[in-house]
Design a protein around this motif. Structure first.
Motif, mmCIF file in Angstrom:
data_model
loop_
_atom_site.group_PDB
_atom_site.id
_atom_site.type_symbol
_atom_site.label_atom_id
_atom_site.label_comp_id
_atom_site.label_asym_id
_atom_site.label_seq_id
_atom_site.Cartn_x
_atom_site.Cartn_y
_atom_site.Cartn_z
ATOM 1 N N CYS A 142 0.801 -1.232 0.000
ATOM 2 C CA CYS A 142 0.000 0.000 0.000
ATOM 3 C C CYS A 142 0.829 1.275 0.000
ATOM 4 C CB CYS A 142 -0.931 0.008 1.210
ATOM 5 S SG CYS A 142 -0.065 0.051 2.803
ATOM 6 N N GLY A 143 2.120 1.172 0.342
ATOM 7 C CA GLY A 143 2.937 2.377 0.404
ATOM 8 C C GLY A 143 2.375 3.363 1.405
ATOM 9 N N GLY A 144 2.255 4.617 0.990
ATOM 10 C CA GLY A 144 1.721 5.656 1.867
ATOM 11 C C GLY A 144 0.215 5.749 1.873
ATOM 12 N N GLY A 145 -0.464 4.846 1.171
ATOM 13 C CA GLY A 145 -1.919 4.766 1.271
ATOM 14 C C GLY A 145 -2.713 5.514 0.220
ATOM 15 N N ILE A 146 -2.119 5.826 -0.931
ATOM 16 C CA ILE A 146 -2.825 6.589 -1.969
ATOM 17 C C ILE A 146 -4.070 5.859 -2.466
ATOM 18 C CG2 ILE A 146 -2.644 7.499 -4.327
ATOM 19 C CD1 ILE A 146 0.307 8.103 -3.732
ATOM 20 N N LEU A 147 -3.924 4.607 -2.819
ATOM 21 C CA LEU A 147 -5.075 3.824 -3.285
ATOM 22 C C LEU A 147 -5.947 3.368 -2.116
ATOM 23 C CD1 LEU A 147 -6.657 2.430 -5.529
ATOM 24 C CD2 LEU A 147 -5.059 0.506 -5.386
ATOM 25 N N THR A 148 -5.328 3.060 -1.008
ATOM 26 C CA THR A 148 -6.069 2.588 0.173
ATOM 27 C C THR A 148 -7.113 3.604 0.602
ATOM 28 O OG1 THR A 148 -3.913 1.722 0.858
ATOM 29 C CG2 THR A 148 -5.742 1.430 2.384
ATOM 30 N N GLU A 149 -6.704 4.856 0.705
ATOM 31 C CA GLU A 149 -7.629 5.910 1.132
ATOM 32 C C GLU A 149 -8.732 6.149 0.103
ATOM 33 O OE1 GLU A 149 -6.199 9.596 2.555
ATOM 34 O OE2 GLU A 149 -4.788 8.720 3.999
ATOM 35 N N ALA A 150 -8.373 6.084 -1.170
ATOM 36 C CA ALA A 150 -9.359 6.321 -2.228
ATOM 37 C C ALA A 150 -10.484 5.295 -2.169
ATOM 38 C CB ALA A 150 -8.682 6.296 -3.592
ATOM 39 N N SER A 175 -4.016 9.314 7.110
ATOM 40 C CA SER A 175 -5.410 8.896 7.290
ATOM 41 C C SER A 175 -6.029 9.538 8.530
ATOM 42 C CB SER A 175 -5.499 7.372 7.389
ATOM 43 O OG SER A 175 -4.881 6.896 8.564
ATOM 44 N N VAL A 176 -5.224 9.715 9.569
ATOM 45 C CA VAL A 176 -5.720 10.357 10.790
ATOM 46 C C VAL A 176 -6.074 11.820 10.519
ATOM 47 C CG1 VAL A 176 -5.056 11.156 13.093
ATOM 48 C CG2 VAL A 176 -4.513 8.818 12.377
ATOM 49 N N ALA A 177 -5.292 12.464 9.647
ATOM 50 C CA ALA A 177 -5.509 13.887 9.356
ATOM 51 C C ALA A 177 -6.557 14.130 8.280
ATOM 52 C CB ALA A 177 -4.183 14.519 8.933
ATOM 53 N N ASN A 178 -7.072 13.060 7.664
ATOM 54 C CA ASN A 178 -8.030 13.204 6.568
ATOM 55 C C ASN A 178 -9.462 13.154 7.112
ATOM 56 O OD1 ASN A 178 -9.560 13.096 4.228
ATOM 57 N ND2 ASN A 178 -8.213 11.621 3.204
ATOM 58 N N PRO A 179 -10.195 14.288 7.101
ATOM 59 C CA PRO A 179 -11.560 14.307 7.651
ATOM 60 C C PRO A 179 -12.546 13.441 6.861
ATOM 61 C CG PRO A 179 -11.078 16.355 6.500
ATOM 62 C CD PRO A 179 -9.788 15.605 6.579
ATOM 63 N N LYS A 180 -12.222 13.124 5.585
ATOM 64 C CA LYS A 180 -13.114 12.304 4.771
ATOM 65 C C LYS A 180 -13.103 10.841 5.196
ATOM 66 C CE LYS A 180 -12.595 15.249 0.676
ATOM 67 N NZ LYS A 180 -12.150 15.306 -0.743
ATOM 68 N N LEU A 181 -12.151 10.488 6.051
ATOM 69 C CA LEU A 181 -12.026 9.095 6.484
ATOM 70 C C LEU A 181 -12.464 8.910 7.930
ATOM 71 C CD1 LEU A 181 -8.520 8.272 4.965
ATOM 72 C CD2 LEU A 181 -10.747 7.710 4.009
ATOM 73 N N LEU A 182 -13.220 9.846 8.437
ATOM 74 C CA LEU A 182 -13.599 9.814 9.846
ATOM 75 C C LEU A 182 -14.279 8.502 10.230
ATOM 76 C CD1 LEU A 182 -13.598 11.475 12.433
ATOM 77 C CD2 LEU A 182 -15.851 12.368 11.805
ATOM 78 N N ASN A 183 -15.149 7.990 9.342
ATOM 79 C CA ASN A 183 -15.894 6.762 9.647
ATOM 80 C C ASN A 183 -15.356 5.529 8.934
ATOM 81 O OD1 ASN A 183 -17.782 8.192 11.269
ATOM 82 N ND2 ASN A 183 -18.837 8.877 9.413
ATOM 83 N N HIS A 184 -14.367 5.714 8.053
ATOM 84 C CA HIS A 184 -13.810 4.576 7.312
ATOM 85 C C HIS A 184 -12.290 4.658 7.276
ATOM 86 C CE1 HIS A 184 -17.944 4.044 5.742
ATOM 87 N NE2 HIS A 184 -17.573 2.787 5.616
ATOM 88 N N ARG A 185 -11.708 4.812 8.443
ATOM 89 C CA ARG A 185 -10.257 4.933 8.502
ATOM 90 C C ARG A 185 -9.614 3.560 8.261
ATOM 91 N NH1 ARG A 185 -9.469 8.691 12.914
ATOM 92 N NH2 ARG A 185 -9.920 10.204 11.279
#
Length: 325
Positions: A142-150, A175-185
């Motif tokens: 996953c590396g730094g999570g580019i696809l994972t977060e998407a 991921s912690v700093a991304n508000p779009k992932l609040l419920n799907h971190r």
């Protein structure tokens, strides 16, 4: 009886090896020191030979006992290329810069996210903002999570694994700093696929291995381990460069050494695969390949597209057979 053809073409066998079925055999010659030892051994009396054999046996037994704790570790198979992991870890600070060295991975999401979504969601399903809700997906490498977060942003329960501690830390922090992932971190682990598969057998609805298989050392073990984590009926999605001279010119020579849009040393031509080789590995490991797409990047429009030719990059989708099939 038909002649057996090696898995890889004869010209691509490592130097010093001869093809024998699917297994390489190295020509061996006795060193001069070994020849002297043989001659010396023949000059000993029977009693001297027995004494020497006894002492050697005891010495070997002592060595085995003293190294038993480390010998298990040394024989464990691994897919990880440690030098490759270090090389990618150096890009940690640039990973989430959409205009930096990872620019192509960021733009690649516009193609690979719909590819994965459409492979998991039937066309007749009503389109929503979170079509992958309740789908558990493993992102390998996953590396730094580019696809994972998407994928997490469209509802998937994501797990990302990578052999680089630095990149996993980057993924967690972002991921912690991304508000779009609040419920799907996403959940991240610094581990290898072969280790992860032992703990999460038949666990995921889908496995994604995008731009990673061309960096591993043991491709069959990698594929086998990925499939092991899949539930029966689950799907695996892989994207990777083709082993063609065209791909070598554009992906390695031009992209890395002329245009500089990919860090130098990112790819090794010998590690590329062909669609036929990857299909062979998937189907030998209890999967059915459903489709293969060719992929190309247009440097003028900065966009990725699916094409019929697989001479550059290809995407492959396969499904794991249900139990009993």
């Amino acid at each position: 009886m038909p002649q057996e053809i090696p898995f890889f073409p004869q010209q691509e066998q490592p130097p010093g090896f001869q093809a024998f079925g699917h297994f390489p055999m190295r020509k061996q010659k006795l060193k001069s020191s070994q020849k002297l030892a043989v001659v010396w051994a023949h000059r000993l009396s029977k009693a001297e030979r027995r004494l020497l054999a006894s002492r050697l046996s005891n010495h070997i037994r002592m060595l085995n006992n003293s190294t038993s704790s480390t010998s298990v570790t040394n024989t464990v198979q691994s897919t990880v290329d440690s030098e490759d992991v270090k090389r990618h870890a150096k890009q940690a600070d640039e990973w989430w810069n959409p205009s930096g060295t990872m620019k192509l991975l960021h733009t690649f999401n516009l193609l690979r996210v719909p590819f994965i979504r459409d492979g998991l969601v039937p066309p007749s399903t009503e389109r929503t903002l979170a079509p992958l809700t309740n789908k558990s997906i493993l992102d390998v490498g996953c590396g730094g999570g580019i696809l994972t977060e998407a994928l997490a942003r469209i509802g998937a329960n994501m797990t990302g694994i990578d052999a680089s501690r630095e990149l996993v830390d980057v993924a967690k922090q972002h991921s912690v700093a991304n508000p779009k992932l609040l419920n799907h971190r996403p959940t991240y682990y610094c581990t290898t696929i072969e280790e992860h598969s032992e703990k999460f057998c038949n666990h995921y609805d889908a496995v994604v291995a995008s731009e990673i298989i061309e960096h591993v050392t043991d491709k069959e073990l990698f594929v086998k381990s990925c499939i092991k984590t899949l539930k029966p009926g689950g799907k695996i999605f892989i994207t990777t460069p083709s082993r063609t001279r065209l791909a070598q010119i554009f992906i390695i020579y031009l992209s890395e050494y002329v245009c500089g849009i990919v860090p130098k040393g990112t790819h090794e031509y010998e590690k590329f695969m062909t669609p036929n080789e990857l299909t062979f590995l998937l189907e030998r490991n209890n999967c059915h390949v459903e489709l293969i797409h060719g992929i190309v990047f247009n440097v003028l429009t900065n966009k990725w597209s699916f094409i019929s030719s697989t001479d550059m990059i290809f995407a492959i989708q396969a499904v794991k057979y249900e139990a009993g099939k």
